[in-house]
Write an enzyme that holds these catalytic residues in place. Structure first.
Site, PDB file in Angstrom:
ATOM      1  N   ARG A  86       0.286  -7.904  12.941  1.00 14.83           N
ATOM      2  CA  ARG A  86      -0.302  -7.892  11.591  1.00 14.83           C
ATOM      3  C   ARG A  86       0.808  -7.529  10.602  1.00 14.83           C
ATOM      4  O   ARG A  86       1.555  -6.565  10.842  1.00 14.83           O
ATOM      5  CB  ARG A  86      -1.420  -6.837  11.559  1.00 14.83           C
ATOM      6  CG  ARG A  86      -2.208  -6.789  10.283  1.00 14.83           C
ATOM      7  CD  ARG A  86      -3.395  -5.832  10.402  1.00 14.83           C
ATOM      8  NE  ARG A  86      -2.985  -4.437  10.557  1.00 14.83           N
ATOM      9  CZ  ARG A  86      -3.826  -3.420  10.633  1.00 14.83           C
ATOM     10  NH1 ARG A  86      -5.130  -3.634  10.597  1.00 14.83           N
ATOM     11  NH2 ARG A  86      -3.392  -2.189  10.768  1.00 14.83           N
ATOM     12  N   ALA A  87       0.896  -8.281   9.511  1.00 15.30           N
ATOM     13  CA  ALA A  87       1.962  -8.025   8.523  1.00 15.30           C
ATOM     14  C   ALA A  87       1.876  -6.583   8.037  1.00 15.30           C
ATOM     15  O   ALA A  87       0.792  -6.073   7.772  1.00 15.30           O
ATOM     16  CB  ALA A  87       1.824  -8.982   7.349  1.00 15.30           C
ATOM     17  N   ARG A 104       0.498   5.274  17.070  1.00 15.59           N
ATOM     18  CA  ARG A 104       0.092   5.991  15.860  1.00 15.59           C
ATOM     19  C   ARG A 104      -0.297   7.426  16.211  1.00 15.59           C
ATOM     20  O   ARG A 104      -0.687   7.727  17.337  1.00 15.59           O
ATOM     21  CB  ARG A 104      -1.136   5.317  15.204  1.00 15.59           C
ATOM     22  CG  ARG A 104      -0.896   3.924  14.676  1.00 15.59           C
ATOM     23  CD  ARG A 104      -0.080   3.952  13.383  1.00 15.59           C
ATOM     24  NE  ARG A 104       0.158   2.622  12.849  1.00 15.59           N
ATOM     25  CZ  ARG A 104       1.180   1.842  13.201  1.00 15.59           C
ATOM     26  NH1 ARG A 104       2.054   2.260  14.099  1.00 15.59           N
ATOM     27  NH2 ARG A 104       1.346   0.648  12.646  1.00 15.59           N
ATOM     28  N   PHE A 136      -1.171  10.759   8.578  1.00 10.58           N
ATOM     29  CA  PHE A 136      -0.897   9.727   9.560  1.00 10.58           C
ATOM     30  C   PHE A 136      -2.255   9.018   9.749  1.00 10.58           C
ATOM     31  O   PHE A 136      -2.901   8.723   8.757  1.00 10.58           O
ATOM     32  CB  PHE A 136      -0.186  10.338  10.776  1.00 10.58           C
ATOM     33  CG  PHE A 136       1.282  10.544  10.424  1.00 10.58           C
ATOM     34  CD1 PHE A 136       1.655  11.389   9.382  1.00 10.58           C
ATOM     35  CD2 PHE A 136       2.276   9.799  11.029  1.00 10.58           C
ATOM     36  CE1 PHE A 136       2.987  11.508   8.970  1.00 10.58           C
ATOM     37  CE2 PHE A 136       3.610   9.911  10.637  1.00 10.58           C
ATOM     38  CZ  PHE A 136       3.964  10.758   9.611  1.00 10.58           C
ATOM     39  N   ASN A 137      -2.759   8.720  10.918  1.00  9.62           N
ATOM     40  CA  ASN A 137      -3.993   7.911  10.953  1.00  9.62           C
ATOM     41  C   ASN A 137      -5.247   8.776  10.994  1.00  9.62           C
ATOM     42  O   ASN A 137      -5.538   9.386  12.029  1.00  9.62           O
ATOM     43  CB  ASN A 137      -3.961   6.960  12.148  1.00  9.62           C
ATOM     44  CG  ASN A 137      -3.059   5.769  11.884  1.00  9.62           C
ATOM     45  OD1 ASN A 137      -1.910   5.943  11.524  1.00  9.62           O
ATOM     46  ND2 ASN A 137      -3.586   4.573  12.023  1.00  9.62           N
ATOM     47  N   LYS A 147       1.450   4.299  -3.026  1.00 12.87           N
ATOM     48  CA  LYS A 147       1.335   5.755  -2.876  1.00 12.87           C
ATOM     49  C   LYS A 147       2.654   6.445  -3.220  1.00 12.87           C
ATOM     50  O   LYS A 147       2.677   7.520  -3.828  1.00 12.87           O
ATOM     51  CB  LYS A 147       0.919   6.107  -1.437  1.00 12.87           C
ATOM     52  CG  LYS A 147      -0.509   5.722  -1.095  1.00 12.87           C
ATOM     53  CD  LYS A 147      -1.534   6.626  -1.776  1.00 12.87           C
ATOM     54  CE  LYS A 147      -2.945   6.264  -1.379  1.00 12.87           C
ATOM     55  NZ  LYS A 147      -3.959   7.181  -1.836  1.00 12.87           N
ATOM     56  N   TYR A 207       0.839  -1.208   0.000  1.00 15.26           N
ATOM     57  CA  TYR A 207       0.000   0.000   0.000  1.00 15.26           C
ATOM     58  C   TYR A 207       0.875   1.259   0.000  1.00 15.26           C
ATOM     59  O   TYR A 207       0.701   2.159  -0.825  1.00 15.26           O
ATOM     60  CB  TYR A 207      -0.927  -0.019   1.222  1.00 15.26           C
ATOM     61  CG  TYR A 207      -1.591   1.306   1.481  1.00 15.26           C
ATOM     62  CD1 TYR A 207      -2.558   1.791   0.618  1.00 15.26           C
ATOM     63  CD2 TYR A 207      -1.223   2.084   2.574  1.00 15.26           C
ATOM     64  CE1 TYR A 207      -3.151   3.019   0.839  1.00 15.26           C
ATOM     65  CE2 TYR A 207      -1.815   3.302   2.806  1.00 15.26           C
ATOM     66  CZ  TYR A 207      -2.776   3.781   1.934  1.00 15.26           C
ATOM     67  OH  TYR A 207      -3.351   5.000   2.151  1.00 15.26           O
TER      68      TYR A 207
HETATM   69  N1  UFG Z   1      -5.064  -2.591  15.367  1.00 22.26           N
HETATM   70  C1  UFG Z   1      -5.295  -3.560  16.317  1.00 22.26           C
HETATM   71  N2  UFG Z   1      -6.458  -4.262  16.247  1.00 22.26           N
HETATM   72  C2  UFG Z   1      -7.398  -4.053  15.296  1.00 22.26           C
HETATM   73  C3  UFG Z   1      -7.169  -3.045  14.328  1.00 22.26           C
HETATM   74  C4  UFG Z   1      -5.972  -2.335  14.395  1.00 22.26           C
HETATM   75  O1  UFG Z   1      -4.462  -3.803  17.193  1.00 22.26           O
HETATM   76  O2  UFG Z   1      -8.424  -4.741  15.303  1.00 22.26           O
HETATM   77  C5  UFG Z   1      -3.835  -1.807  15.442  1.00 22.26           C
HETATM   78  C6  UFG Z   1      -2.971  -1.938  14.205  1.00 22.26           C
HETATM   79  O3  UFG Z   1      -2.101  -3.048  14.316  1.00 22.26           O
HETATM   80  C7  UFG Z   1      -2.235  -0.590  14.224  1.00 22.26           C
HETATM   81  C8  UFG Z   1      -3.237   0.366  14.873  1.00 22.26           C
HETATM   82  O4  UFG Z   1      -4.182  -0.461  15.545  1.00 22.26           O
HETATM   83  O5  UFG Z   1      -1.123  -0.680  15.037  1.00 22.26           O
HETATM   84  C9  UFG Z   1      -3.964   1.212  13.861  1.00 22.26           C
HETATM   85  O6  UFG Z   1      -4.489   0.351  12.866  1.00 22.26           O
HETATM   86  P1  UFG Z   1      -5.528   0.831  11.766  1.00 22.26           P
HETATM   87  O7  UFG Z   1      -5.884  -0.386  10.974  1.00 22.26           O
HETATM   88  O8  UFG Z   1      -6.604   1.610  12.403  1.00 22.26           O
HETATM   89  O9  UFG Z   1      -4.682   1.830  10.910  1.00 22.26           O
HETATM   90  P2  UFG Z   1      -3.310   1.574  10.160  1.00 22.26           P
HETATM   91  O10 UFG Z   1      -2.262   2.243  10.995  1.00 22.26           O
HETATM   92  O11 UFG Z   1      -3.037   0.181   9.828  1.00 22.26           O
HETATM   93  O12 UFG Z   1      -3.604   2.218   8.778  1.00 22.26           O
HETATM   94  C10 UFG Z   1      -3.963   3.548   8.646  1.00 22.26           C
HETATM   95  C11 UFG Z   1      -4.675   3.804   7.322  1.00 22.26           C
HETATM   96  C12 UFG Z   1      -3.725   3.615   6.192  1.00 22.26           C
HETATM   97  C13 UFG Z   1      -2.463   4.368   6.428  1.00 22.26           C
HETATM   98  C14 UFG Z   1      -1.886   3.934   7.739  1.00 22.26           C
HETATM   99  C15 UFG Z   1      -0.603   4.566   8.066  1.00 22.26           C
HETATM  100  O13 UFG Z   1      -5.755   2.935   7.168  1.00 22.26           O
HETATM  101  O14 UFG Z   1      -4.331   4.074   5.014  1.00 22.26           O
HETATM  102  O15 UFG Z   1      -2.819   4.274   8.756  1.00 22.26           O
HETATM  103  O16 UFG Z   1      -0.145   3.992   9.279  1.00 22.26           O
HETATM  104  F1  UFG Z   1      -1.559   4.138   5.491  1.00 22.26           F
END
Ligand code: UFG
Length: 334
Positions: free
Chosen positions: A282-283, A223, A171-172, A147, A143
Site C-alpha cells: 500500500r502506498a 508496527r 504509533f498504532n 501532522k 498524512y
Molecule cells: N494492513 C494490511 N491489510 C489491511 C490493513 C492493513 O496488510 O487490510 C497492514 C498495513 O499495510 C500496515 C499494518 O497493516 O502495515 C497496519 O495498518 P493500519 O491501516 O492498521 O495502520 P497504519 O499503520 O497504516 O496507520 C496507523 C494510523 C495512522 C498512523 C499510522 C502510523 O491509522 O493514523 O498508524 O503508522 F499514522
C-alpha cells in the site's frame, strides 16, 4: 487541579477514550466534533458536546466565548495514510487549516496549553528502530506531513503566544475500552485489527496482507500497537508537564508485531480461521515502525498497561462481537 478542557474530535476513536480518562481524572470536558466520522454515542454523558466544524472559524470562536477553556486536546482530522496518498491536499490543506483556526482562537482567548494528537508517520525514513525522539523527521505520507506541519506551527504558537504544547506521536492505536462500550468504528474501516475481527465475524471473506516482501522477519510490515486507554493515560499525564514547557513524545510500547503476527493473534483470540491473501504494497506504508518509549516513561512516568497483542485484540473483540455494526448497533440497543 480540575481544568476545563476542549477536546476536538472527542467523538472519535482515540478522542472518546481520552475524554473518558480526562473525566475520570476529575476534569470538565467540552467536546467539539462535527460528527462526520465521530459518533454521538461515543461521547461520555458527563461531557458537553458542541457540534461544529473546525473549518468554521465563527463556530470555533463561539465555543471559546461560551466556555473558559484551560487547555486543548486536538484529535480532529483526517487520519488515513493510504487516503492521504490519493488526496494529499485534503490533508495538507484541511488538517493544517483546522489546527491554525483552533490555535488562533486559543491565542485570542488566552489558552496556554495544547496537546496534539500526532503520529509516528512523521518518521518516514527512520535511520534507526526503535524510534526515539531524536530520529530525523521525514514524513513518508501526506498524512504524516500534515501532522508535522502542525508540530512546526506549534513552535510558533509557543514562541509568539506562549502556548505550551505537547506532541504525542502515537504509533498504532489499537484495542478498545475494557469495561465501557467505547471502541473503534471507522467508515470506511481501513485498519488491520478491526478488519481482521470482521473476518472472524464472517462479515468479510478474506484478509489482504499489503505486501510480504518488506525487509522484516516474515516480510510483512511491523508496527507497535499501543492500547487506546494507554494513549489516553499519556494525555492525562502530559497536561501537567506542559504548564512549564513544550515537549514531544513518541508513544508506543516498544515492541513490534508483523501483520502476520497480528492476524495470528486475531485467530487465537477469536478462535476462528479465515483466508489471508497477499496483495501489493500500500502506498505510504513503511517496513517497520516501533517506538522507543524511554522519554515518555522517564519524564511522565507513563507505563503501558496493555503490553501484549492478544490482550489488545481481546479488548477490541469484546465489543466488535457484541456490536458488529459498531455504534449503529449500540444506538439501537442491540
Ligand atoms: N494492513 C494490511 N491489510 C489491511 C490493513 C492493513 O496488510 O487490510 C497492514 C498495513 O499495510 C500496515 C499494518 O497493516 O502495515 C497496519 O495498518 P493500519 O491501516 O492498521 O495502520 P497504519 O499503520 O497504516 O496507520 C496507523 C494510523 C495512522 C498512523 C499510522 C502510523 O491509522 O493514523 O498508524 O503508522 F499514522
Amino acid at each position: 487541579m480540575p481544568d476545563t478542557l476542549l477536546v476536538t474530535g472527542g467523538a472519535g476513536y482515540v478522542g472518546s477514550h481520552c475524554v473518558r480518562a480526562l473525566l475520570d481524572a476529575g476534569h470538565r470536558v467540552v467536546v467539539f466534533d462535527n460528527l462526520r466520522h465521530g459518533h454521538r454515542a461515543a461521547v461520555a454523558p458527563e461531557a458537553e458536546l458542541e457540534v461544529g466544524d473546525l473549518a468554521d472559524k465563527a463556530a470555533v470562536g463561539r465555543v471559546f466565548a461560551r466556555h473558559r477553556i484551560d487547555a486543548i486536546l486536538h484529535f480532529a482530522g483526517n487520519i488515513q495514510v493510504g487516503e492521504s496518498m490519493r488526496r494529499p491536499f485534503l490533508y495538507l490543506g484541511d488538517n493544517v487549516q483546522c489546527a491554525v483556526n483552533l490555535l488562533e482562537a486559543a491565542a485570542e482567548h488566552g489558552v496556554r496549553r495544547f496537546v496534539l494528537s500526532s503520529t509516528c508517520a512523521i518518521f518516514g525514513a527512520p535511520e534507526r528502530v526503535p524510534i526515539d525522539e531524536d530520529v530525523s523527521i521525514a514524513p513518508g505520507s501526506a498524512y504524516g506531513e500534515s501532522k508535522y506541519l502542525i508540530e512546526r506551527i506549534l513552535r510558533w504558537a509557543d514562541e509568539v503566544h506562549g502556548i505550551r504544547y505537547a506532541c504525542l506521536r502515537y504509533f498504532n492505536a489499537a484495542g478498545a475500552h475494557p469495561d465501557l462500550p467505547l471502541f473503534e468504528d471507522h467508515e470506511p474501516e481501513t485498519h488491520l485489527i478491526p478488519l481482521a475481527l470482521d473476518c472472524a465475524l464472517g462479515k468479510r471473506q478474506a484478509m489482504q496482507v499489503f505486501g510480504d516482501d518488506y525487509p522484516t522477519p516474515d516480510g510483512t510490515c511491523v508496527r507497535d500497537y499501543v492500547h487506546v486507554c494507554d494513549l489516553a493515560d499519556a494525555h492525562v499525564k502530559v497536561l501537567d508537564l506542559i504548564r512549564d514547557r513544550s515537549r514531544s513524545f513518541n508513544v508506543g510500547i516498544g515492541r513490534g508485531y508483523s501483520v502476520r503476527e497480528v492476524l495470528a493473534a486475531v485467530a487465537r483470540v477469536t478462535g476462528t480461521t479465515f483466508p489471508v491473501d497477499v496483495s501489493p504494497r500500500r502506498a505510504g506504508d513503511l517496513a517497520q515502525l516501533v517506538a522507543d518509549p524511554a522519554r515518555i516513561m522517564t519524564e511522565l512516568g507513563w507505563r503501558p498497561r496493555f503490553a501484549d497483542i492478544d490482550a489488545i485484540v481481546a479488548s477490541a473483540w469484546r465489543w466488535r462481537r457484541r456490536y458488529p455494526r459498531g455504534y449503529a448497533d449500540l444506538a439501537t440497543g442491540m
